[in-house]
Design a protein around this motif. Structure first.
Motif, mmCIF file in Angstrom:
data_model
loop_
_atom_site.group_PDB
_atom_site.id
_atom_site.type_symbol
_atom_site.label_atom_id
_atom_site.label_comp_id
_atom_site.label_asym_id
_atom_site.label_seq_id
_atom_site.Cartn_x
_atom_site.Cartn_y
_atom_site.Cartn_z
ATOM 1 N N THR A 161 -4.775 9.165 -19.881
ATOM 2 C CA THR A 161 -4.129 10.399 -19.450
ATOM 3 C C THR A 161 -4.396 11.596 -20.357
ATOM 4 O OG1 THR A 161 -2.101 9.726 -20.606
ATOM 5 C CG2 THR A 161 -2.277 9.175 -18.260
ATOM 6 N N SER A 162 -4.704 11.337 -21.642
ATOM 7 C CA SER A 162 -4.901 12.481 -22.536
ATOM 8 C C SER A 162 -5.928 12.250 -23.640
ATOM 9 C CB SER A 162 -3.560 12.880 -23.182
ATOM 10 O OG SER A 162 -3.005 11.791 -23.896
ATOM 11 N N LEU A 163 -5.909 11.077 -24.276
ATOM 12 C CA LEU A 163 -6.769 10.863 -25.437
ATOM 13 C C LEU A 163 -8.252 10.839 -25.094
ATOM 14 C CD1 LEU A 163 -4.710 8.150 -27.360
ATOM 15 C CD2 LEU A 163 -4.875 10.583 -27.866
ATOM 16 N N LYS A 164 -8.595 10.475 -23.863
ATOM 17 C CA LYS A 164 -10.006 10.409 -23.480
ATOM 18 C C LYS A 164 -10.647 11.790 -23.438
ATOM 19 C CE LYS A 164 -11.208 9.544 -19.251
ATOM 20 N NZ LYS A 164 -11.343 8.883 -17.936
ATOM 21 N N TYR A 165 -9.820 12.822 -23.466
ATOM 22 C CA TYR A 165 -10.332 14.182 -23.436
ATOM 23 C C TYR A 165 -10.392 14.789 -24.837
ATOM 24 C CZ TYR A 165 -9.055 13.388 -18.583
ATOM 25 O OH TYR A 165 -8.941 12.843 -17.323
ATOM 26 N N THR A 166 -10.109 13.994 -25.856
ATOM 27 C CA THR A 166 -10.123 14.475 -27.234
ATOM 28 C C THR A 166 -11.389 13.992 -27.921
ATOM 29 O OG1 THR A 166 -7.705 14.296 -27.287
ATOM 30 C CG2 THR A 166 -8.835 14.573 -29.403
ATOM 31 N N LYS A 209 -21.209 15.430 -15.835
ATOM 32 C CA LYS A 209 -19.911 15.287 -15.172
ATOM 33 C C LYS A 209 -18.786 15.810 -16.057
ATOM 34 C CE LYS A 209 -16.772 11.690 -13.456
ATOM 35 N NZ LYS A 209 -16.603 10.221 -13.273
ATOM 36 N N ASP A 210 -18.818 15.441 -17.345
ATOM 37 C CA ASP A 210 -17.771 15.890 -18.273
ATOM 38 C C ASP A 210 -17.808 17.410 -18.454
ATOM 39 O OD1 ASP A 210 -16.859 13.306 -18.660
ATOM 40 O OD2 ASP A 210 -18.096 12.963 -20.439
#
Length: 302
Positions: free
Chosen positions: A121-126, A194-195
């Motif tokens: 939910t959040s850490l994968k974007y850090t 994609k990212d």
């Protein structure tokens, strides 16, 4: 697409494979080693790890809106399945923790489940943190086998022996950490476009794909150096060279890593990075199996 699917389901199979390999190909073969869990309880521990792992993969796909495409189920069904998997995984963890007399160890299963949710939910974007989190989860899974099988059986008399056995788990966990960290970077390289379109900052986006690919090749020298160190330090004993173990590690662990480094230089397409990711999964599988080969070789050289 087939390679990506194999990688996805191979994650769960690798968890179960590693658990069984370390238990029955290593711990069970150590003379006089008392194990805290019987076969049924160990099976439950394995099921718990697989359920929590499956829940982590599922919530990741839910957040990415991929469940209908990948699993053919609705988002609501996916959430229900996710909750069920985690309840089973943590519930079994609660039972096992109480059985070995350390109910506080239930927190390990809760933290694993919670960390996977936070990652999705959040850490994968850090940037970088996401890579470290996934790698830590893989390493903890390896240590988990030793903790639940060995810790409850430690006595003052066998403490040095137990510490030696447990140190082997730590060595494998360290190797699994760095291989998983490299694999996460490969996934970032595969998903760069994609990212970028989704506004997600990753190492390839921040530093460039070409530069990160070269850095990753350099990082791969770390597990290569670890392998060479352990060959020099442990594959020669009083009885002579552990020849079978040496050949196995050179061919099935070091060989694929060198192949990975060579192929990474020219990787460009998505399928190239999928194959590189699969190569690292193969390395992890053969690394887990190496404990069986090494144990067998030592016992037959004694």
């Amino acid at each position: 697409m087939k390679t990506a699917r194999l990688i996805r389901y191979g994650n769960l199979l690798l968890i179960a494979f590693a658990f069984c390999t370390f238990r029955y190909g290593f711990l069970e073969l150590q003379a006089g080693l008392p194990l805290a869990l019987n076969n049924l309880q160990f099976l439950l521990l394995t099921i718990s790890a697989v359920c929590i792992g499956a829940g982590g993969f599922l919530i990741n796909n839910i957040i990415d809106n991929d469940v209908e495409k990948k699993y053919g189920i609705t988002e609501g069904m996916a959430y229900n399945l996710y909750m069920g998997l985690n309840i089973i995984g943590v519930g079994i963890g609660f039972y096992i923790s109480n059985y070995i007399g350390t109910p506080s160890y239930t927190l390990i299963f809760i933290l694993l489940s919670g960390t996977m949710y936070l990652y999705a939910t959040s850490l994968k974007y850090t940037i970088i943190i996401n890579n470290i989190i996934v790698s830590c989860i893989v390493a903890v899974s390896v240590v988990l086998i030793g903790v639940f099988n060995l810790y409850p059986s430690i006595t003052p008399e066998n403490k040095p022996y137990m510490a030696t056995i447990f140190s082997i788990f730590l060595d494998y966990a360290a190797f699994a950490f760095i291989i998983s960290f490299i694999r996460e970077i490969i996934k970032n390289l595969r998903d760069t476009d994609k990212d970028y379109n989704n506004g997600i900052n990753t190492l390839p986006i921040a530093l460039g794909k070409s530069r990160i690919a070269k850095i990753t090749v350099a990082l791969t020298l770390i597990p290569v150096a670890m392998i060479l160190y352990y060959i020099d330090a442990y594959f020669v004993n009083e009885s002579g060279m552990l020849l079978y173990a040496l050949l196995y590690v050179l061919i099935f662990v070091l060989g694929p890593l060198i192949y990975f480094m060579i192929k990474l230089w020219t990787a460009k397409a998505t399928r190239d990075f999928d194959r590189l990711s699969l190569t690292l999964k193969v390395v992890l599988a053969f690394t887990a199996l190496s404990i069986v080969v090494i144990t067998f070789n030592i016992q037959n050289n004694a």
